[in-house]
Design a protein around this motif. Sequence first.
Motif, PDB file in Angstrom:
ATOM      1  N   TYR A 264     -32.052 -35.871  29.130  1.00 53.76           N
ATOM      2  CA  TYR A 264     -31.725 -36.777  28.017  1.00 53.76           C
ATOM      3  C   TYR A 264     -32.828 -37.828  27.834  1.00 53.76           C
ATOM      4  O   TYR A 264     -33.191 -38.187  26.710  1.00 53.76           O
ATOM      5  CB  TYR A 264     -30.390 -37.480  28.270  1.00 53.76           C
ATOM      6  CG  TYR A 264     -29.194 -36.551  28.259  1.00 53.76           C
ATOM      7  CD1 TYR A 264     -29.195 -35.381  27.510  1.00 53.76           C
ATOM      8  CD2 TYR A 264     -28.050 -36.860  29.000  1.00 53.76           C
ATOM      9  CE1 TYR A 264     -28.090 -34.538  27.501  1.00 53.76           C
ATOM     10  CE2 TYR A 264     -26.943 -36.022  28.994  1.00 53.76           C
ATOM     11  CZ  TYR A 264     -26.969 -34.862  28.239  1.00 53.76           C
ATOM     12  OH  TYR A 264     -25.879 -34.038  28.237  1.00 53.76           O
ATOM     13  N   GLU A 265     -33.354 -38.314  28.959  1.00 56.86           N
ATOM     14  CA  GLU A 265     -34.410 -39.323  28.877  1.00 56.86           C
ATOM     15  C   GLU A 265     -35.663 -38.746  28.229  1.00 56.86           C
ATOM     16  O   GLU A 265     -36.297 -39.383  27.370  1.00 56.86           O
ATOM     17  CB  GLU A 265     -34.747 -39.846  30.281  1.00 56.86           C
ATOM     18  CG  GLU A 265     -33.666 -40.745  30.875  1.00 56.86           C
ATOM     19  CD  GLU A 265     -33.994 -41.179  32.286  1.00 56.86           C
ATOM     20  OE1 GLU A 265     -35.003 -40.697  32.851  1.00 56.86           O
ATOM     21  OE2 GLU A 265     -33.224 -41.987  32.841  1.00 56.86           O
ATOM     22  N   LEU A 266     -36.029 -37.520  28.619  1.00 60.87           N
ATOM     23  CA  LEU A 266     -37.217 -36.889  28.042  1.00 60.87           C
ATOM     24  C   LEU A 266     -37.005 -36.535  26.569  1.00 60.87           C
ATOM     25  O   LEU A 266     -37.938 -36.552  25.765  1.00 60.87           O
ATOM     26  CB  LEU A 266     -37.575 -35.631  28.838  1.00 60.87           C
ATOM     27  CG  LEU A 266     -38.139 -35.867  30.248  1.00 60.87           C
ATOM     28  CD1 LEU A 266     -38.221 -34.561  31.033  1.00 60.87           C
ATOM     29  CD2 LEU A 266     -39.536 -36.498  30.152  1.00 60.87           C
TER      30      LEU A 266
ATOM     31  N   ASN B  78     -25.727 -31.712  23.597  1.00 58.71           N
ATOM     32  CA  ASN B  78     -25.058 -30.666  24.388  1.00 58.71           C
ATOM     33  C   ASN B  78     -26.108 -29.660  24.855  1.00 58.71           C
ATOM     34  O   ASN B  78     -26.558 -28.822  24.074  1.00 58.71           O
ATOM     35  CB  ASN B  78     -23.978 -29.984  23.552  1.00 58.71           C
ATOM     36  CG  ASN B  78     -23.202 -28.938  24.356  1.00 58.71           C
ATOM     37  OD1 ASN B  78     -23.515 -28.669  25.517  1.00 58.71           O
ATOM     38  ND2 ASN B  78     -22.193 -28.349  23.742  1.00 58.71           N
ATOM     39  N   ILE B  79     -26.465 -29.744  26.122  1.00 58.65           N
ATOM     40  CA  ILE B  79     -27.512 -28.873  26.667  1.00 58.65           C
ATOM     41  C   ILE B  79     -27.103 -27.401  26.579  1.00 58.65           C
ATOM     42  O   ILE B  79     -27.949 -26.516  26.457  1.00 58.65           O
ATOM     43  CB  ILE B  79     -27.816 -29.260  28.135  1.00 58.65           C
ATOM     44  CG1 ILE B  79     -28.369 -30.693  28.182  1.00 58.65           C
ATOM     45  CG2 ILE B  79     -28.819 -28.298  28.763  1.00 58.65           C
ATOM     46  CD1 ILE B  79     -28.592 -31.215  29.584  1.00 58.65           C
ATOM     47  N   ASN B  80     -25.816 -27.139  26.627  1.00 55.96           N
ATOM     48  CA  ASN B  80     -25.324 -25.755  26.612  1.00 55.96           C
ATOM     49  C   ASN B  80     -25.185 -25.186  25.207  1.00 55.96           C
ATOM     50  O   ASN B  80     -24.748 -24.047  25.033  1.00 55.96           O
ATOM     51  CB  ASN B  80     -23.988 -25.663  27.346  1.00 55.96           C
ATOM     52  CG  ASN B  80     -24.128 -26.032  28.811  1.00 55.96           C
ATOM     53  OD1 ASN B  80     -25.017 -25.542  29.497  1.00 55.96           O
ATOM     54  ND2 ASN B  80     -23.260 -26.915  29.289  1.00 55.96           N
TER      55      ASN B  80
ATOM     56  N   VAL C  20     -38.697 -28.656  29.706  1.00 60.34           N
ATOM     57  CA  VAL C  20     -38.377 -27.223  29.756  1.00 60.34           C
ATOM     58  C   VAL C  20     -38.115 -26.767  31.189  1.00 60.34           C
ATOM     59  O   VAL C  20     -37.164 -26.024  31.459  1.00 60.34           O
ATOM     60  CB  VAL C  20     -39.498 -26.385  29.113  1.00 60.34           C
ATOM     61  CG1 VAL C  20     -39.151 -24.903  29.181  1.00 60.34           C
ATOM     62  CG2 VAL C  20     -39.723 -26.814  27.661  1.00 60.34           C
ATOM     63  N   SER C  21     -38.955 -27.213  32.121  1.00 58.61           N
ATOM     64  CA  SER C  21     -38.737 -26.850  33.523  1.00 58.61           C
ATOM     65  C   SER C  21     -37.400 -27.385  34.015  1.00 58.61           C
ATOM     66  O   SER C  21     -36.680 -26.712  34.778  1.00 58.61           O
ATOM     67  CB  SER C  21     -39.869 -27.402  34.399  1.00 58.61           C
ATOM     68  OG  SER C  21     -41.084 -26.749  34.103  1.00 58.61           O
ATOM     69  N   LEU C  22     -37.064 -28.605  33.592  1.00 58.01           N
ATOM     70  CA  LEU C  22     -35.767 -29.177  33.973  1.00 58.01           C
ATOM     71  C   LEU C  22     -34.621 -28.354  33.393  1.00 58.01           C
ATOM     72  O   LEU C  22     -33.592 -28.159  34.048  1.00 58.01           O
ATOM     73  CB  LEU C  22     -35.669 -30.626  33.501  1.00 58.01           C
ATOM     74  CG  LEU C  22     -36.665 -31.628  34.108  1.00 58.01           C
ATOM     75  CD1 LEU C  22     -36.371 -33.032  33.594  1.00 58.01           C
ATOM     76  CD2 LEU C  22     -36.607 -31.598  35.623  1.00 58.01           C
ATOM     77  N   LEU C  23     -34.791 -27.867  32.167  1.00 61.46           N
ATOM     78  CA  LEU C  23     -33.751 -27.032  31.537  1.00 61.46           C
ATOM     79  C   LEU C  23     -33.552 -25.732  32.301  1.00 61.46           C
ATOM     80  O   LEU C  23     -32.417 -25.286  32.506  1.00 61.46           O
ATOM     81  CB  LEU C  23     -34.146 -26.727  30.088  1.00 61.46           C
ATOM     82  CG  LEU C  23     -33.944 -27.858  29.069  1.00 61.46           C
ATOM     83  CD1 LEU C  23     -34.686 -27.545  27.778  1.00 61.46           C
ATOM     84  CD2 LEU C  23     -32.448 -28.050  28.799  1.00 61.46           C
TER      85      LEU C  23
END
Length: 360
Positions: free
Chosen positions: A211-213, A219-221, A263-266
């Motif tokens: 969220y910070e980035l 909604n990430i999903n 993207v890596s965090l996702l």
Amino acid sequence: WLEGIGETDQLGLYYFSEDDFEGLAACKEDRKPVFIPASGMMTREVLRDMTVSAVRRSESCCMIDVKPQLYSLDLTEEDPVFDAAIAAYLLNPLKDSYTYDGIAQDFLGMTVPSRADWLKKQSLAEAYEKDAENFGHYAAYASMIPVMAYETLSQRLKETEMTKLFETIEMPLVFALYDMEKAGICVEKDALEEYGSQLTGRIAELEKNIYELAGENFNINSPKQLGVILFEKLGLPAKKKTKSGYSTGAEVLESLKHAHPAVSLLLNYRQLAKLKSTYADGLVTCVAEDGRIHSTFNQTEARTGRISSSEPNLQNIPVRTKEGKRLRKYFIAPPGKVLCDADYSQIELRVLASIANDEN
């Protein structure tokens, strides 16, 4: 009727047990099927004992999908049991299921109503209570078709030189898999629950960082919302776009993981979320009162002859990642026992080399 079964009889059988409802449909090759519910003086115990005794007196007992019925019937691989579904699978391993109506169509040239035709989506107990006549028709077919197909299936197994395979490997395996299902596998439930809690914390931390980035909560999903964030707000190059939005599949994210730290965090978020929902939380709900998971092992699903596992699937526990290996540690042996892992090495290549007479 059951006491009249003798050593020259071929017996068709369908024993059903569901909740408090139990009964038997049976058929001799020269008679109409009979339906015997467990009720009154014909208790479950009496019906089971009489059924097992009749099976052992018969020349052969033909059933479809024997293994689930073993939970009620105390039969062994020494008993004259013939599983028509296993025979049909050997003769045609490409089908999705081996039901009585499919066997009737494939080996008897008959079109008969299926379970769904008779019972719709009802459970056995519901169907018997609400529509006993249709239930009786369903049970009759389930006992009648295997005994009608017995001679044809036996002859086809002989013609394809699979009788020995059927008798010495596949039928004994039915009982081995039943024993495995009953035994189950030990799981450290408390440790698994603790692992799930740890994953929850790590997932929450990843959400916060994403969220910070991104500069906002979303909604990430949701592929649609994620696509807008990645390709419109952050300006990453979009690979595909459909009517429903941007593609945010694993392949797309992998190709973009060096383009932006989010993207890596996702990717990490999805991995941990999958571990938590499918494995940590999912497996905990499958642990029985005896502290074990009792999976179902399927003998007629894989086209290649391999065994598959379901409810839950114990054959896809991750192993290539650090987190997956940690998950496997929660499957344990009881005191004084060890877990043994064995597998064929490059079995397909070895079989091919044998067929091709390639000694190298």
